[in-house]
Design an enzyme around this catalytic site. Structure first.
Site, short mmCIF file in Angstrom:
data_model
loop_
_atom_site.label_atom_id
_atom_site.label_comp_id
_atom_site.label_asym_id
_atom_site.label_seq_id
_atom_site.Cartn_x
_atom_site.Cartn_y
_atom_site.Cartn_z
N ASP A 1 1.02 -1.26 0.05
CA ASP A 1 0.09 -0.05 -0.15
C ASP A 1 0.90 1.32 0.11
O ASP A 1 2.25 0.92 0.13
CB ASP A 1 -1.00 0.06 1.20
CG ASP A 1 -1.96 0.94 1.10
OD1 ASP A 1 -2.28 1.62 0.16
OD2 ASP A 1 -2.79 1.30 2.49
N ASP B 1 -2.51 -2.07 6.17
CA ASP B 1 -2.76 -1.47 7.28
C ASP B 1 -4.25 -1.45 7.42
O ASP B 1 -4.66 -1.21 8.46
CB ASP B 1 -2.21 -0.42 7.62
CG ASP B 1 -2.41 0.82 6.70
OD1 ASP B 1 -3.18 0.65 5.62
OD2 ASP B 1 -1.75 2.04 6.65
N ASP C 1 -7.30 -4.25 3.39
CA ASP C 1 -6.34 -5.22 3.12
C ASP C 1 -6.38 -6.70 3.45
O ASP C 1 -5.58 -7.57 3.17
CB ASP C 1 -4.94 -4.58 3.47
CG ASP C 1 -4.80 -3.03 3.00
OD1 ASP C 1 -4.95 -3.00 1.77
OD2 ASP C 1 -4.10 -2.52 3.79
#
Length: 913
Positions: free
Chosen positions: A333, A650, A654
């Site tokens: 990410d 996070d 996800d």
């Protein structure tokens, strides 16, 4: 669907407010109390579905369901049946240790859905019977009207009906670092989730404003619920290490049993007695099966986990640490992982000057200087100083220091402006006291600006400070500040301002404009009409969520190790592409067109079928505006090419990808509980560089496991060749069953654990990632074993035959026993390196191996030179010349392997990509 029950739909955002209320059989006054029970009966309670609990017995049985464990238990049973209860006890202890360690890890492995449940809001305020009441969040039903206010957590997916400066933090769902403004109105049917400004989502937090929204989805029908379903449906696959060791265990077990049968048959053909030969065959079988391997693997992995914990990486599943070492792709990410998730002003622009702001993050460390003049900090143009004052006065955020950390209270963008002002020497609290606020026009998503009115110190007039979207602010302006003077805004100056705005946007900066307007003395209030005309343009702020400096180096190190980095983010394509270029994920020209071409958006992914996506993932390394389902598709497409994929993240969004990846890596500081529970590894410092340390550690662990396997199989094969050779040559048996078990359990055991903790070598991050599917034993390791194992047999049998001719059979057997043990002492040194001389990696750097070798030598001496040893093993005392001869023959394996390494017979060091 029963009468007056809401319909299920996925396009609530594309309907008018009235249509949504009609579809949900609700009104702006909410539901009546009588409507709640039937809706609860149809849709169920607003809570995540619980998973079935797994019993302790099931977990233990799962750990015992392993081919090598079956063989070890069988060997223990046979050993016990023939009276070798000590050997049986040792083998069973290995089984118990392996089972306990595995069961403990499995108990911790799968709690992601529990974390999802903990995220749900426990209570919510709703309208029922036209009255505001507070109810349990799990009693919310479709059609309920939620009352949203600052600090509240949204209890269900809902369509916005009314909003006043309403903002929601959706970073956990979409990856968008800034709070998102919410308002009623229509959006297109194909609008991505991150851009649905008229929807609020379960578990997101309201950061500002207030509003009302009608519930359109609860429990598993929410975005969060669908993610929970994906987590449940995504099966956690065996790690590459588990797959390789399972294959190896099966192969060794079959081979061990087959060899034992061959030895038993040859013994009977040579007229050996049945029962002694059966005991001997069992000893051979136990010798062929490296029963110490599961324990050594567990110890090696556990020690690796401890080393990683000291480097801020917490492993939740033991085998996962090795998997990261074989990773070929890291999908990361952007927000909070590669970037700091801290908005930062990096540039200031006015007609008279462009200034550069150094430093990053919320810590007010850095300086502001004119562009190209880093030595002129403090010599800022009057227009830039006025712009900085506007950023402080037209601001509702706070900058606070907690111990050594600086944090923002309120909008991250406004906080960044406070940080920039402090870098110039402005103290926000002091400035606010000098310019007391008299009135405010709050920011709204429709107006795209905010304004405040202040009393000017020492002056009778008042001043309005305005900041907002550049296109809006410019249209409100009639003049512009130029070197401290107010001049008319000409077409030429307007074009200059617009060009500066475009240049900032091309650099992926978020741009905010500032302006002022003076009002006569005595005016204490302003409205929107008064600040939407007659403004004097002052300048622009350029802001960015900066990349972590350590992430830039870590990405370069990972790429140097042959690992591809892929950025997957919910942010905008231009921002994602610019950050990816800054950190080295993509190259090419530094222009918006080239950067945009390198980025694949979620909308483009939707247009690709599986084959098209499989081709795209080989080319594209940056994905923007993606959803959770996109992440899973990208992950699956990469894995279709046999890539070993690590996924960092996070947020709640996800979780499915973290669980489905070969190894999921969650952020410990900014990560949600859902992400942490779904992941295999948690970074306590949220530092991308820690992942590279983990890659290094994973490669070290795999190399150490390969050393252990190479050592065990080579020595065990050497033993079997010795025994088989003696039977073929019709020689008396050179070893008794107890001698074989001693060498296999004690001599081997003293060296295997130290080999499992071999320190990292200099070339760890210089090698290519192992090709997916590569076994613990590759062709080079196999060839090396087949070269060295016969040396053990030839040396042992040769010395045995020699001693038979010049001495007694007991003395010859003692010499063979000790020689085979000596071969293992020297072979442990061979196992430390595969391609280069053991002397080049530091002959004495593994102190524990020397402790193991010396311990094995001492124990071997005791079997020969003590009364108990000679009784148990039926050995004879060896003199000094015997020991010299044993050492000379045993050391031959080290000398010959060093020569083979020098000639590159075992292969060359695979350095580079």
């Amino acid at each position: 669907m029963s009468e007056n029950q809401p319909a299920r739909s996925s396009n609530w955002h594309a309907m008018t407010e009235q249509q949504v209320l009609q579809q949900t059989y609700s009104s702006e006054q909410g539901l009546s109390s009588s409507e709640i029970p039937p809706r609860l009966a149809q849709y169920g309670r607003n809570a995540m579905e619980a998973t079935e609990s797994t019993s302790a017995l099931t977990v233990v049985l799962h750990q015992l369901h392993n081919p090598l464990i079956y063989l070890l238990m069988g060997a223990a049973a046979v050993s016990l049946a023939i009276g070798h209860w000590i050997d049986s006890l040792v083998i069973m202890l290995v089984v118990v240790l392996n089972t306990v360690l595995g069961a403990v890890q499995e108990w911790k492995a799968d709690r992601a859905l529990d974390a999802l449940q903990r995220m749900a809001a426990p209570h919510a305020r709703v309208l029922r019977n036209g009255n505001e009441i507070e109810v349990l969040a799990e009693e919310i039903v479709p059609g309920d009207v939620l009352l949203l206010e600052t600090g509240a957590r949204v209890a269900a997916d809902a369509r916005v009906l009314q909003a006043t400066e309403l903002h929601a933090d959706e970073s956990a769902l979409t990856g968008e670092s800034e709070a998102v403004s919410k308002s009623p109105g229509l959006t297109d049917a194909d609008t991505p989730l991150a851009d649905m400004r008229n929807m609020v989502w379960m578990s997101t937090a309201i950061t500002a404003g207030r509003g009302r929204a009608v519930v359109v989805g609860t429990a598993m029908d929410t975005v969060l619920g669908r993610i929970a379903g994906q987590v449940r449906e995504t099966k956690r696959e065996q790690t590459p290490l588990q797959q390789r060791l399972a294959s190896l265990s099966t192969w060794l077990g079959v081979a061990g049993i087959a060899l034992a049968l061959v030895v038993f048959g040859l013994g009977l053909l040579r007229s050996y007695e049945f029962w002694p030969m059966l005991m001997f065959a069992v000893a051979v079988a136990v010798s062929a099966i490296p029963e110490g391997l599961p324990a050594v693997i567990s110890v090696t992995l556990a020690l690796g986990v401890q080393r990683m914990a000291r480097r801020n990486a917490v492993i939740r599943r033991l085998p996962a640490v090795e998997t990261l070492g074989s990773t070929t792709v890291i999908c990361s990410d952007k927000t909070g992982t590669i970037t700091r998730n801290e908005m930062t002003v990096t540039a200031l622009w006015s007609v008279s000057e462009t200034s550069v702001v150094t430093g990053s993050g919320f810590e007010p460390a850095g300086q502001i200087h004119p562009k190209g003049k880093p030595g002129d900090a403090g010599q800022l143009a009057d227009d830039i100083r006025l712009l900085l004052r506007i950023g402080v006065l037209a601001n509702n955020a706070g900058l606070v220091q907690h111990e050594q950390n600086w944090k923002i209270q309120g909008s991250a963008t406004e906080g960044a402006m406070l940080v920039a002002a402090r870098k110039s020497g402005i103290v926000p609290s002091k400035l606010e006291a000098e310019y007391p606020r008299l009135s405010e026009v709050p920011f709204s998503s429709s107006q795209k600006y905010m304004a405040t009115l202040h009393q000017v110190p020492g002056q009778s007039h008042t001043m309005a400070c305005v900041k907002g979207a550049p296109d809006r602010i410019i249209n409100f302006c009639t003049h512009v500040m130029d070197h401290g003077r107010r001049v008319e805004l000409t077409a030429e100056l307007r074009a200059k301002i617009e060009q500066a705005n475009n240049n900032f946007a091309a650099d992926a900066l978020r741009v905010v404009a500032g302006a002022v307007r003076d009002f006569p003395a005595g005016q204490t209030n302003i409205d929107s009409a008064e600040v939407e005309s007659g403004l004097t343009f002052v300048g622009l702020w350029g802001l960015v969520d900066p990349p972590r400096p350590e992430a830039i180096k870590a990405i370069a190190d990972a790429q140097g190790a042959g690992i591809r980095i892929v950025m997957i983010t919910g942010d905008h394509a231009v921002t994602a592409g610019a950050i990816a270029r800054q950190v080295g994920i993509i190259g090419g020209p530094d222009d918006p067109a080239s950067i945009a071409e390198a980025v694949t958006t979620g909308a483009e992914l939707d247009e690709l079928d599986e084959d098209g996506l499989a081709r795209r993932v080989l080319e594209s390394s940056v994905y923007a505006r993606v959803t959770p389902s996109h992440k899973l598709r990208i992950l699956q497409a990469l894995k279709s090419h046999d890539q070993v994929v690590a996924m960092t993240g996070d947020g709640v969004n996800d979780a499915p990808a973290l669980k489905g990846a070969d190894i999921g890596v969650a952020m410990g500081q900014t990560g949600t509980e859902v992400a942490k529970e779904a992941a295999d590894m948690v970074l306590t410092d949220d530092d991308f560089a820690t992942i590279v340390h983990a890659v290094e550690e994973g490669r070290v662990i795999f190399s150490n496991l390969r050393r252990v396997v190479f050592f065990l199989i080579t020595t065990n094969l050497g033993e079997i060749l010795t025994l088989t050779g003696a039977l073929i040559l019709n020689l008396p048996l050179p070893l008794t069953a107890v001698m074989i078990l001693w060498i296999n359990l004690v001599t081997d055991g003293a060296c295997t654990v130290p080999l499992g903790v071999e320190p990292r070598h200099w070339d760890v991050l210089k090698q290519r990632p192992r090709p997916p599917g590569t076994g613990v034993i590759d062709k080079y390791v196999l060839r090396r074993m087949l070269m060295l194992a016969p040396l053990m047999a030839i040396g042992t049998l040769g010395l045995y035959v020699y001693e038979l001719e010049i001495g007694s059979a007991a003395h010859a057997q003692t010499m063979a026993f000790t020689t085979l043990a000596a071969f293992q002492w020297f072979h442990a040194l061979n196992a430390r390196s595969s391609y280069v001389s053991v002397f080049s990696v530091g002959f004495f750097t593994n102190k524990w191996l020397w402790v193991g070798i010396i311990s094995a030598i001492i124990l071997q001496v005791l079997t020969v030179h003590t009364e108990i040893g000679r009784t148990v093993f039926r050995t004879e005392v060896l003199n000094f010349s015997d020991w010299l001869l044993v050492s000379a023959v045993g050391s031959s394996i080290l000398i010959i392997d060093e020569i083979l390494k020098r000639l590159h017979v075992h292969g060359r060091l695979p350095v580079g990509r």
